[in-house]
Motif scaffolding. Structure first.
Motif, PDB file in Angstrom:
ATOM      1  N   SER A  32       0.804  -1.229   0.000  1.00 17.07           N
ATOM      2  CA  SER A  32       0.000   0.000   0.000  1.00 17.07           C
ATOM      3  C   SER A  32       0.833   1.274   0.000  1.00 17.07           C
ATOM      4  N   TYR A  33       2.060   1.160   0.474  1.00 16.03           N
ATOM      5  CA  TYR A  33       2.918   2.325   0.720  1.00 16.03           C
ATOM      6  C   TYR A  33       2.997   3.285  -0.473  1.00 16.03           C
ATOM      7  N   ASP A  34       3.316   2.755  -1.648  1.00 15.71           N
ATOM      8  CA  ASP A  34       3.517   3.613  -2.822  1.00 15.71           C
ATOM      9  C   ASP A  34       2.203   4.087  -3.439  1.00 15.71           C
ATOM     10  N   ILE A  35       1.132   3.332  -3.215  1.00 11.98           N
ATOM     11  CA  ILE A  35      -0.177   3.771  -3.717  1.00 11.98           C
ATOM     12  C   ILE A  35      -0.633   4.993  -2.924  1.00 11.98           C
ATOM     13  N   VAL A  36      -0.389   4.973  -1.611  1.00  8.34           N
ATOM     14  CA  VAL A  36      -0.707   6.128  -0.756  1.00  8.34           C
ATOM     15  C   VAL A  36       0.078   7.350  -1.232  1.00  8.34           C
ATOM     16  N   LYS A  37       1.348   7.137  -1.561  1.00  7.38           N
ATOM     17  CA  LYS A  37       2.193   8.237  -2.053  1.00  7.38           C
ATOM     18  C   LYS A  37       1.644   8.814  -3.359  1.00  7.38           C
ATOM     19  N   PHE A  38       1.153   7.927  -4.223  1.00  9.17           N
ATOM     20  CA  PHE A  38       0.602   8.373  -5.507  1.00  9.17           C
ATOM     21  C   PHE A  38      -0.681   9.192  -5.295  1.00  9.17           C
ATOM     22  N   ILE A  39      -1.530   8.740  -4.365  1.00  8.07           N
ATOM     23  CA  ILE A  39      -2.776   9.476  -4.058  1.00  8.07           C
ATOM     24  C   ILE A  39      -2.431  10.879  -3.552  1.00  8.07           C
ATOM     25  N   LYS A  40      -1.409  10.969  -2.679  1.00 14.75           N
ATOM     26  CA  LYS A  40      -0.980  12.279  -2.161  1.00 14.75           C
ATOM     27  C   LYS A  40      -0.445  13.165  -3.288  1.00 14.75           C
ATOM     28  N   LYS A  69      14.023  12.587  -6.231  1.00 19.25           N
ATOM     29  CA  LYS A  69      14.344  12.599  -4.794  1.00 19.25           C
ATOM     30  C   LYS A  69      15.138  11.364  -4.387  1.00 19.25           C
ATOM     31  N   ASN A  70      14.881  10.251  -5.083  1.00 13.94           N
ATOM     32  CA  ASN A  70      15.533   8.988  -4.703  1.00 13.94           C
ATOM     33  C   ASN A  70      15.992   8.270  -5.973  1.00 13.94           C
ATOM     34  N   THR A  71      17.292   8.250  -6.182  1.00 13.57           N
ATOM     35  CA  THR A  71      17.836   7.670  -7.418  1.00 13.57           C
ATOM     36  C   THR A  71      18.077   6.157  -7.305  1.00 13.57           C
ATOM     37  N   ASN A  72      17.744   5.607  -6.153  1.00 19.44           N
ATOM     38  CA  ASN A  72      17.966   4.176  -5.925  1.00 19.44           C
ATOM     39  C   ASN A  72      17.098   3.339  -6.874  1.00 19.44           C
ATOM     40  N   ALA A  73      17.753   2.517  -7.714  1.00 21.71           N
ATOM     41  CA  ALA A  73      17.038   1.708  -8.715  1.00 21.71           C
ATOM     42  C   ALA A  73      16.078   0.724  -8.056  1.00 21.71           C
ATOM     43  N   ARG A  74      16.479   0.190  -6.912  1.00 19.97           N
ATOM     44  CA  ARG A  74      15.640  -0.795  -6.209  1.00 19.97           C
ATOM     45  C   ARG A  74      14.329  -0.151  -5.752  1.00 19.97           C
ATOM     46  N   THR A  75      14.415   1.094  -5.228  1.00 14.57           N
ATOM     47  CA  THR A  75      13.223   1.812  -4.770  1.00 14.57           C
ATOM     48  C   THR A  75      12.278   2.062  -5.944  1.00 14.57           C
ATOM     49  N   GLN A  76      12.842   2.498  -7.083  1.00 13.77           N
ATOM     50  CA  GLN A  76      12.019   2.779  -8.270  1.00 13.77           C
ATOM     51  C   GLN A  76      11.353   1.496  -8.786  1.00 13.77           C
ATOM     52  N   ALA A  77      12.100   0.405  -8.783  1.00 12.06           N
ATOM     53  CA  ALA A  77      11.559  -0.883  -9.261  1.00 12.06           C
ATOM     54  C   ALA A  77      10.404  -1.333  -8.364  1.00 12.06           C
ATOM     55  N   ARG A  78      10.579  -1.163  -7.051  1.00 10.62           N
ATOM     56  CA  ARG A  78       9.519  -1.544  -6.093  1.00 10.62           C
ATOM     57  C   ARG A  78       8.267  -0.680  -6.306  1.00 10.62           C
ATOM     58  N   SER A  81       6.492  -1.793  -9.480  1.00 12.92           N
ATOM     59  CA  SER A  81       5.899  -3.114  -9.247  1.00 12.92           C
ATOM     60  C   SER A  81       4.640  -3.007  -8.374  1.00 12.92           C
ATOM     61  N   GLY A  82       4.707  -2.175  -7.309  1.00 10.65           N
ATOM     62  CA  GLY A  82       3.570  -1.993  -6.395  1.00 10.65           C
ATOM     63  C   GLY A  82       2.375  -1.375  -7.094  1.00 10.65           C
ATOM     64  N   LEU A  83       2.632  -0.350  -7.911  1.00  8.99           N
ATOM     65  CA  LEU A  83       1.551   0.311  -8.648  1.00  8.99           C
ATOM     66  C   LEU A  83       0.950  -0.628  -9.705  1.00  8.99           C
ATOM     67  N   ARG A  84       1.825  -1.387 -10.355  1.00  7.04           N
ATOM     68  CA  ARG A  84       1.355  -2.325 -11.387  1.00  7.04           C
ATOM     69  C   ARG A  84       0.405  -3.356 -10.772  1.00  7.04           C
ATOM     70  N   SER A  85       0.737  -3.846  -9.588  1.00  6.50           N
ATOM     71  CA  SER A  85      -0.120  -4.832  -8.898  1.00  6.50           C
ATOM     72  C   SER A  85      -1.492  -4.234  -8.582  1.00  6.50           C
ATOM     73  N   PHE A  86      -1.485  -2.970  -8.153  1.00  8.42           N
ATOM     74  CA  PHE A  86      -2.751  -2.296  -7.811  1.00  8.42           C
ATOM     75  C   PHE A  86      -3.642  -2.171  -9.047  1.00  8.42           C
ATOM     76  N   PHE A  87      -3.052  -1.769 -10.171  1.00  8.45           N
ATOM     77  CA  PHE A  87      -3.846  -1.606 -11.402  1.00  8.45           C
ATOM     78  C   PHE A  87      -4.265  -2.963 -11.975  1.00  8.45           C
ATOM     79  N   ASP A  88      -3.469  -3.996 -11.735  1.00 15.37           N
ATOM     80  CA  ASP A  88      -3.892  -5.356 -12.121  1.00 15.37           C
ATOM     81  C   ASP A  88      -5.155  -5.741 -11.348  1.00 15.37           C
ATOM     82  N   TYR A  89      -5.194  -5.333 -10.077  1.00 18.25           N
ATOM     83  CA  TYR A  89      -6.372  -5.600  -9.237  1.00 18.25           C
ATOM     84  C   TYR A  89      -7.590  -4.862  -9.800  1.00 18.25           C
ATOM     85  N   LEU A  90      -7.391  -3.601 -10.245  1.00 14.39           N
ATOM     86  CA  LEU A  90      -8.501  -2.818 -10.808  1.00 14.39           C
ATOM     87  C   LEU A  90      -9.037  -3.469 -12.090  1.00 14.39           C
TER      88      LEU A  90
END
Length: 305
Positions: A32-40, A69-78, A81-90
């Protein structure tokens, strides 16, 4: 108004993750973490885009803002991936017919593997435990259980007395999605747990609801994940180990040592409680020089001049 729709669908999604997918609260929080960030992000930009029609461009803009703000590739990939899962659910729930993240590529990342401890380093850590205290006896049993059985920290802290099948040489572990598995336990670890139960745990005033919990704090309640992290970090500091050590390091070491000593991946997979053997393979990092040596020693072509 669209913000309310986003939040309602997020709540539905969390419910789906819990009921349908059987995920733990920690996993649901991570999803949920990144979806909340997107809503904000939408709210801060006064966007009225709805979940059913939000565009790929808007999502790309959001990902770009995070990347600044965050150039970490792992953070961007996560994030992707998190947003893609949410839209797959939709799509699954017929809110959308397409996933706006389909064409957005996640950055390539290497497999990040935790540090592994050698058996000597594990012994060194355990030797640093102060066994003159009640907590010391408990902590020794905890570390040996983590390493002997390859448990996740959440599995360790929820281990029950009724999960101990010592006569058969097994413990019952409740893993992700409440899936249960039986893991072999060594006689040495059984001995340490029995010492802890008879000499330490039996003298605690156990709080209601924790009568069956194996490892307890001084107040007779279940230990927290944070407490196990703290115990290990303090011991690593005392032992002057430079590695980045966490409870997961013991699980990783358990799997790596089994593999190095000839255990097959399928057995390790069952003991770790991985649904897919691909996940188990990620844990296994065999030194390249070892692989080279194996080929040189056993491949017929290597014996030709």
């Amino acid at each position: 108004m669209s913000g309310n729709k986003w939040r309602q669908l997020l709540k539905n999604y969390q419910h789906y993750l819990k009921i349908e997918r059987g995920l733990s609260s920690n996993s649901i929080q991570n999803y949920s973490y990144d979806i909340v960030k997107f809503i904000k992000f939408l709210e801060e930009n006064d966007s009225n885009e709805k979940p059913e029609t939000v565009s790929e461009e808007t999502l790309q803009q959001f990902i770009y803002e995070i990347a600044k703000k965050n150039t970490n590739a792992r953070t961007q990939a996560r994030l992707i991936s998190g947003l893609r899962s949410f839209f797959d659910y939709l799509i699954f729930e017929d809110y959308r017919t397409n996933n706006p993240l389909e064409l957005i590529e996640a950055p390539k990342i290497g497999r990040k593997l935790p540090d592994t401890l050698s058996t000597e380093e594990i012994d060194l850590l355990i030797r640093e435990i102060d066994l003159s205290t009640a907590e010391g006896e408990r902590n020794k049993a905890i570390l040996e259980t983590l390493y002997s059985c390859g448990l996740r920290v959440s599995e360790l802290i929820t281990l029950q007395l009724s999960d101990l099948f010592f006569e058969e040489g097994f413990i019952r572990v409740s893993g992700k999605g409440n899936k249960q598995r039986f893991v072999p336990i060594s006689n040495y670890t059984i001995k340490l747990i029995n010492i802890y139960i008879s000499q330490i745990r039996s003298h605690l005033t156990i709080q209601k609801g924790f009568e069956d919990t194996l490892f307890l704090n001084r107040r007779g309640r279940q230990l927290t994940r944070a407490m196990i992290f703290t115990i290990i970090k303090r011991l690593a500091k005392k032992a002057e180990l430079e590695k980045n050590i966490s409870p997961h390091t013991f699980r990783h070491s358990f799997a790596t040592h089994l593999l190095e000593n000839g255990a097959d991946l399928r057995s390790i997979q069952l003991m770790l409680g991985h649904e897919s053997i691909t996940t188990t393979e990620i844990y296994m990092h065999t030194d390249r020089s070892k692989l080279k040596k194996v080929v040189q020693e056993f491949h017929p072509r290597m014996k030709k001049n």
